[in-house]
Design a protein around this motif. Structure first.
Motif, PDB file in Angstrom:
ATOM      1  N   ASP A   1      53.303 -90.791 -12.161  1.00 26.07           N
ATOM      2  CA  ASP A   1      54.224 -89.648 -12.162  1.00 26.07           C
ATOM      3  C   ASP A   1      55.677 -90.106 -12.230  1.00 26.07           C
ATOM      4  OD1 ASP A   1      52.123 -87.859 -12.072  1.00 26.07           O
ATOM      5  OD2 ASP A   1      52.381 -87.369  -9.941  1.00 26.07           O
ATOM      6  N   TYR A   2      56.027 -91.146 -11.459  1.00 23.43           N
ATOM      7  CA  TYR A   2      57.406 -91.645 -11.497  1.00 23.43           C
ATOM      8  C   TYR A   2      57.726 -92.195 -12.885  1.00 23.43           C
ATOM      9  CZ  TYR A   2      61.600 -94.310 -10.894  1.00 23.43           C
ATOM     10  OH  TYR A   2      62.866 -94.798 -11.072  1.00 23.43           O
ATOM     11  N   GLN A   3      56.829 -92.986 -13.432  1.00 22.65           N
ATOM     12  CA  GLN A   3      57.070 -93.551 -14.765  1.00 22.65           C
ATOM     13  C   GLN A   3      57.171 -92.440 -15.807  1.00 22.65           C
ATOM     14  OE1 GLN A   3      54.031 -96.497 -15.429  1.00 22.65           O
ATOM     15  NE2 GLN A   3      54.981 -97.941 -14.036  1.00 22.65           N
ATOM     16  N   ASN A   4      56.312 -91.444 -15.706  1.00 25.20           N
ATOM     17  CA  ASN A   4      56.374 -90.315 -16.646  1.00 25.20           C
ATOM     18  C   ASN A   4      57.724 -89.620 -16.561  1.00 25.20           C
ATOM     19  OD1 ASN A   4      53.723 -90.752 -17.455  1.00 25.20           O
ATOM     20  ND2 ASN A   4      52.892 -89.236 -16.046  1.00 25.20           N
ATOM     21  N   LYS A   5      58.164 -89.319 -15.351  1.00 27.01           N
ATOM     22  CA  LYS A   5      59.423 -88.602 -15.164  1.00 27.01           C
ATOM     23  C   LYS A   5      60.596 -89.370 -15.752  1.00 27.01           C
ATOM     24  CE  LYS A   5      62.527 -86.651 -11.666  1.00 27.01           C
ATOM     25  NZ  LYS A   5      63.659 -86.901 -12.508  1.00 27.01           N
ATOM     26  N   ILE A   6      60.679 -90.639 -15.415  1.00 29.99           N
ATOM     27  CA  ILE A   6      61.815 -91.420 -15.886  1.00 29.99           C
ATOM     28  C   ILE A   6      61.776 -91.602 -17.408  1.00 29.99           C
ATOM     29  CG2 ILE A   6      60.855 -93.748 -15.557  1.00 29.99           C
ATOM     30  CD1 ILE A   6      63.597 -94.555 -14.462  1.00 29.99           C
ATOM     31  N   MET A   7      60.588 -91.767 -17.957  1.00 27.36           N
ATOM     32  CA  MET A   7      60.483 -91.948 -19.407  1.00 27.36           C
ATOM     33  C   MET A   7      60.796 -90.653 -20.146  1.00 27.36           C
ATOM     34  SD  MET A   7      57.243 -94.558 -19.635  1.00 27.36           S
ATOM     35  CE  MET A   7      57.388 -94.953 -21.385  1.00 27.36           C
ATOM     36  N   ILE A   8      60.330 -89.526 -19.622  1.00 25.45           N
ATOM     37  CA  ILE A   8      60.633 -88.236 -20.245  1.00 25.45           C
ATOM     38  C   ILE A   8      62.139 -87.990 -20.213  1.00 25.45           C
ATOM     39  CG2 ILE A   8      60.413 -85.724 -19.967  1.00 25.45           C
ATOM     40  CD1 ILE A   8      57.501 -86.346 -18.929  1.00 25.45           C
ATOM     41  N   ASP A   9      62.754 -88.202 -19.058  1.00 25.96           N
ATOM     42  CA  ASP A   9      64.189 -87.963 -18.898  1.00 25.96           C
ATOM     43  C   ASP A   9      65.046 -88.903 -19.734  1.00 25.96           C
ATOM     44  OD1 ASP A   9      63.520 -85.989 -17.089  1.00 25.96           O
ATOM     45  OD2 ASP A   9      64.062 -87.162 -15.309  1.00 25.96           O
ATOM     46  N   GLU A  10      64.745 -90.181 -19.672  1.00 26.19           N
ATOM     47  CA  GLU A  10      65.604 -91.194 -20.287  1.00 26.19           C
ATOM     48  C   GLU A  10      65.354 -91.405 -21.783  1.00 26.19           C
ATOM     49  OE1 GLU A  10      68.045 -93.058 -18.725  1.00 26.19           O
ATOM     50  OE2 GLU A  10      67.740 -92.027 -16.829  1.00 26.19           O
ATOM     51  N   LEU A  11      64.142 -91.135 -22.229  1.00 27.60           N
ATOM     52  CA  LEU A  11      63.806 -91.414 -23.631  1.00 27.60           C
ATOM     53  C   LEU A  11      63.727 -90.161 -24.494  1.00 27.60           C
ATOM     54  CD1 LEU A  11      61.028 -94.124 -23.112  1.00 27.60           C
ATOM     55  CD2 LEU A  11      63.468 -94.470 -23.538  1.00 27.60           C
ATOM     56  N   SER A  12      63.940 -88.996 -23.887  1.00 25.14           N
ATOM     57  CA  SER A  12      63.866 -87.720 -24.615  1.00 25.14           C
ATOM     58  C   SER A  12      62.573 -87.629 -25.420  1.00 25.14           C
ATOM     59  CB  SER A  12      65.081 -87.556 -25.532  1.00 25.14           C
ATOM     60  OG  SER A  12      66.276 -87.605 -24.803  1.00 25.14           O
ATOM     61  N   LEU A  13      61.467 -87.768 -24.726  1.00 21.99           N
ATOM     62  CA  LEU A  13      60.168 -87.758 -25.384  1.00 21.99           C
ATOM     63  C   LEU A  13      59.836 -86.368 -25.936  1.00 21.99           C
ATOM     64  CD1 LEU A  13      57.992 -89.756 -22.804  1.00 21.99           C
ATOM     65  CD2 LEU A  13      59.178 -90.636 -24.819  1.00 21.99           C
ATOM     66  N   THR A  14      59.138 -86.354 -27.055  1.00 18.02           N
ATOM     67  CA  THR A  14      58.617 -85.100 -27.603  1.00 18.02           C
ATOM     68  C   THR A  14      57.402 -84.695 -26.764  1.00 18.02           C
ATOM     69  OG1 THR A  14      57.059 -86.185 -29.098  1.00 18.02           O
ATOM     70  CG2 THR A  14      59.306 -85.798 -29.940  1.00 18.02           C
ATOM     71  N   GLU A  15      56.917 -83.473 -26.981  1.00 17.48           N
ATOM     72  CA  GLU A  15      55.723 -83.030 -26.252  1.00 17.48           C
ATOM     73  C   GLU A  15      54.534 -83.942 -26.538  1.00 17.48           C
ATOM     74  OE1 GLU A  15      54.533 -78.902 -26.124  1.00 17.48           O
ATOM     75  OE2 GLU A  15      56.610 -78.295 -26.451  1.00 17.48           O
ATOM     76  N   GLU A  16      54.373 -84.305 -27.800  1.00 17.21           N
ATOM     77  CA  GLU A  16      53.263 -85.175 -28.189  1.00 17.21           C
ATOM     78  C   GLU A  16      53.403 -86.558 -27.537  1.00 17.21           C
ATOM     79  OE1 GLU A  16      51.303 -87.177 -32.187  1.00 17.21           O
ATOM     80  OE2 GLU A  16      52.547 -85.391 -32.405  1.00 17.21           O
ATOM     81  N   GLN A  17      54.610 -87.110 -27.559  1.00 16.28           N
ATOM     82  CA  GLN A  17      54.850 -88.402 -26.920  1.00 16.28           C
ATOM     83  C   GLN A  17      54.603 -88.317 -25.417  1.00 16.28           C
ATOM     84  OE1 GLN A  17      58.913 -89.029 -28.310  1.00 16.28           O
ATOM     85  NE2 GLN A  17      58.254 -90.929 -29.317  1.00 16.28           N
ATOM     86  N   THR A  18      55.047 -87.221 -24.801  1.00 25.12           N
ATOM     87  CA  THR A  18      54.877 -87.052 -23.358  1.00 25.12           C
ATOM     88  C   THR A  18      53.406 -87.101 -22.975  1.00 25.12           C
ATOM     89  OG1 THR A  18      56.905 -85.755 -23.157  1.00 25.12           O
ATOM     90  CG2 THR A  18      55.269 -85.476 -21.416  1.00 25.12           C
ATOM     91  N   LYS A  19      52.582 -86.409 -23.725  1.00 22.30           N
ATOM     92  CA  LYS A  19      51.142 -86.393 -23.446  1.00 22.30           C
ATOM     93  C   LYS A  19      50.562 -87.802 -23.571  1.00 22.30           C
ATOM     94  CE  LYS A  19      46.786 -84.413 -24.830  1.00 22.30           C
ATOM     95  NZ  LYS A  19      46.009 -83.752 -25.848  1.00 22.30           N
ATOM     96  N   LYS A  20      50.896 -88.489 -24.646  1.00 25.54           N
ATOM     97  CA  LYS A  20      50.347 -89.828 -24.885  1.00 25.54           C
ATOM     98  C   LYS A  20      50.863 -90.841 -23.862  1.00 25.54           C
ATOM     99  CE  LYS A  20      49.556 -89.186 -29.824  1.00 25.54           C
ATOM    100  NZ  LYS A  20      49.962 -89.582 -31.185  1.00 25.54           N
ATOM    101  N   VAL A  21      52.154 -90.788 -23.553  1.00 28.71           N
ATOM    102  CA  VAL A  21      52.743 -91.711 -22.581  1.00 28.71           C
ATOM    103  C   VAL A  21      52.132 -91.480 -21.196  1.00 28.71           C
ATOM    104  CG1 VAL A  21      54.897 -92.205 -21.330  1.00 28.71           C
ATOM    105  CG2 VAL A  21      54.891 -92.181 -23.823  1.00 28.71           C
ATOM    106  N   SER A  22      51.919 -90.219 -20.840  1.00 32.21           N
ATOM    107  CA  SER A  22      51.297 -89.902 -19.552  1.00 32.21           C
ATOM    108  C   SER A  22      49.902 -90.515 -19.452  1.00 32.21           C
ATOM    109  CB  SER A  22      51.206 -88.390 -19.356  1.00 32.21           C
ATOM    110  OG  SER A  22      52.491 -87.833 -19.275  1.00 32.21           O
ATOM    111  N   GLU A  23      49.148 -90.420 -20.530  1.00 33.43           N
ATOM    112  CA  GLU A  23      47.810 -91.019 -20.558  1.00 33.43           C
ATOM    113  C   GLU A  23      47.879 -92.538 -20.408  1.00 33.43           C
ATOM    114  OE1 GLU A  23      46.158 -89.568 -24.236  1.00 33.43           O
ATOM    115  OE2 GLU A  23      45.923 -87.537 -23.450  1.00 33.43           O
ATOM    116  N   VAL A  24      48.826 -93.165 -21.090  1.00 31.40           N
ATOM    117  CA  VAL A  24      48.994 -94.619 -21.006  1.00 31.40           C
ATOM    118  C   VAL A  24      49.398 -95.021 -19.588  1.00 31.40           C
ATOM    119  CG1 VAL A  24      50.417 -96.569 -21.781  1.00 31.40           C
ATOM    120  CG2 VAL A  24      49.487 -94.962 -23.452  1.00 31.40           C
ATOM    121  N   ASN A  25      50.346 -94.307 -19.004  1.00 26.31           N
ATOM    122  CA  ASN A  25      50.811 -94.655 -17.660  1.00 26.31           C
ATOM    123  C   ASN A  25      49.707 -94.547 -16.621  1.00 26.31           C
ATOM    124  OD1 ASN A  25      53.415 -95.389 -18.385  1.00 26.31           O
ATOM    125  ND2 ASN A  25      54.228 -93.331 -18.114  1.00 26.31           N
ATOM    126  N   ILE A  26      48.899 -93.511 -16.679  1.00 21.76           N
ATOM    127  CA  ILE A  26      47.816 -93.371 -15.701  1.00 21.76           C
ATOM    128  C   ILE A  26      46.736 -94.428 -15.954  1.00 21.76           C
ATOM    129  CG2 ILE A  26      46.383 -91.623 -16.863  1.00 21.76           C
ATOM    130  CD1 ILE A  26      47.193 -91.555 -13.153  1.00 21.76           C
TER     131      ILE A  26
END
Length: 120
Positions: free
Chosen positions: A31-56
């Motif tokens: 969750d922390y990694q997701n939050k910081i990556m979403i905020d700092e990298l301006s992830l798209t919805e598709e990227q957010t979903k994929k990054v969340s899966e990778v982080n978990i």
């Protein structure tokens, strides 16, 4: 290049130490990694979903590694493999600029967060 790899390994080691010394869960770390990556990298919805899966996925692998018998030093090579695999997956999801920012800015920020909150 070596410096970036070392920084990533150090971040993973700190993550592992935080898991072992606290009740910091797989979900907390992801969750922390997701939050910081979403905020700092301006992830798209598709990227957010994929990054969340990778982080978990990789937080789960780290947790399993930490729970295994043995010293942190003996687990170093496995941590490096996990880090490399995670970075390979992230590099396919993020743009080149986002991935560079992740490596250069976010990995140190994550490490700092862990040090501050986990009292290492």
């Amino acid at each position: 290049m070596k410096t970036k790899k070392i920084a990533t390994i150090v971040a993973l080691l700190l993550t592992c130490l935080s898991f072992s010394q606290n009740s910091f869960t797989v979900k907390d770390m992801a969750d922390y990694q997701n939050k910081i990556m979403i905020d700092e990298l301006s992830l798209t919805e598709e990227q957010t979903k994929k990054v969340s899966e990778v982080n978990i996925k990789y937080a789960t692998k780290l947790r399993a590694l930490i729970d295994r018998e043995g010293s942190m030093f003996s687990k170093r090579d496995d941590m490096k493999k996990i880090s490399t695999a995670k970075n390979d997956e992230l590099s396919k999801i993020l743009t080149e600029a986002q991935f560079k920012k992740y490596e250069n800015d976010l990995v140190p920020k994550i490490r700092k967060h862990i040090r501050k909150n986990m009292k290492l």
